[in-house]
Write a protein that holds these residues in place. Sequence first.
Motif, PDB file in Angstrom:
ATOM      1  N   ALA A   1       0.831  -1.202   0.000  1.00 35.14           N
ATOM      2  CA  ALA A   1       0.000   0.000   0.000  1.00 35.14           C
ATOM      3  C   ALA A   1       0.859   1.242   0.000  1.00 35.14           C
ATOM      4  O   ALA A   1       0.506   2.222  -0.664  1.00 35.14           O
ATOM      5  CB  ALA A   1      -0.910  -0.010   1.217  1.00 35.14           C
ATOM      6  N   ASN A   2       1.930   1.171   0.734  1.00 33.33           N
ATOM      7  CA  ASN A   2       2.834   2.306   0.776  1.00 33.33           C
ATOM      8  C   ASN A   2       3.453   2.556  -0.587  1.00 33.33           C
ATOM      9  O   ASN A   2       3.623   3.711  -0.990  1.00 33.33           O
ATOM     10  CB  ASN A   2       3.941   2.005   1.801  1.00 33.33           C
ATOM     11  N   LYS A   3       3.825   1.441  -1.249  1.00 33.03           N
ATOM     12  CA  LYS A   3       4.416   1.539  -2.579  1.00 33.03           C
ATOM     13  C   LYS A   3       3.423   2.152  -3.537  1.00 33.03           C
ATOM     14  O   LYS A   3       3.775   3.004  -4.361  1.00 33.03           O
ATOM     15  CB  LYS A   3       4.825   0.138  -3.036  1.00 33.03           C
ATOM     16  N   GLN A   7       3.732   5.645  -5.620  1.00 32.27           N
ATOM     17  CA  GLN A   7       3.545   5.729  -7.077  1.00 32.27           C
ATOM     18  C   GLN A   7       2.507   6.798  -7.399  1.00 32.27           C
ATOM     19  O   GLN A   7       2.684   7.581  -8.341  1.00 32.27           O
ATOM     20  CB  GLN A   7       3.108   4.375  -7.644  1.00 32.27           C
ATOM     21  N   ASP A   8       1.411   6.820  -6.633  1.00 34.10           N
ATOM     22  CA  ASP A   8       0.367   7.838  -6.845  1.00 34.10           C
ATOM     23  C   ASP A   8       0.937   9.239  -6.626  1.00 34.10           C
ATOM     24  O   ASP A   8       0.648  10.177  -7.387  1.00 34.10           O
ATOM     25  CB  ASP A   8      -0.823   7.598  -5.912  1.00 34.10           C
ATOM     26  N   THR A  14       4.449  14.394 -11.116  1.00 34.10           N
ATOM     27  CA  THR A  14       4.755  14.501 -12.541  1.00 34.10           C
ATOM     28  C   THR A  14       3.678  15.333 -13.234  1.00 34.10           C
ATOM     29  O   THR A  14       3.985  16.208 -14.049  1.00 34.10           O
ATOM     30  CB  THR A  14       4.833  13.096 -13.176  1.00 34.10           C
ATOM     31  N   GLU A  15       2.419  15.049 -12.898  1.00 35.29           N
ATOM     32  CA  GLU A  15       1.307  15.815 -13.470  1.00 35.29           C
ATOM     33  C   GLU A  15       1.396  17.285 -13.051  1.00 35.29           C
ATOM     34  O   GLU A  15       1.197  18.180 -13.862  1.00 35.29           O
ATOM     35  CB  GLU A  15      -0.025  15.201 -13.036  1.00 35.29           C
TER      36      GLU A  15
END
Length: 130
Positions: A1-3, A7-8, A14-15
């Motif tokens: 979940a942390n990973k 990533q989110d 990035t967005e």
Amino acid sequence: ANKKLMQDIDVMKTESDRQDKELKAFLMQQTEQTNAIKAYDAQNRELMVRLAELVQKEKNEEKMAAELSQVHIANLALEVKLQAMEEKMEKLLADLQSERQEKSDTDRTINLRVAPKAKAKAQAKSSPPL
């Protein structure tokens, strides 16, 4: 979940970076357009000043042309007066010459009538009586 959360966050970052770049590009474009508008306005003001100068120059030229026309009309009137004065002078000169001729003719006539009598009288005085 942390990973997944990491990533989110990376996707959102990035967005966010992409949107920041787009916003910066948009703001630069807006700045360029604003500068172009300012330059256009400055050029427009210069042209308006030049146009006002040209309009004033044209008015001055029209005024000068009108004044020149008035001077020309005045000159023509003076020429007419001068011509009339010259004609009067010529008439007066002709009258004077005519009067002189009449006086000369009259003097000659008088001399022709008086001269023989005066001559006879002078001879009578200078000649001793008989």
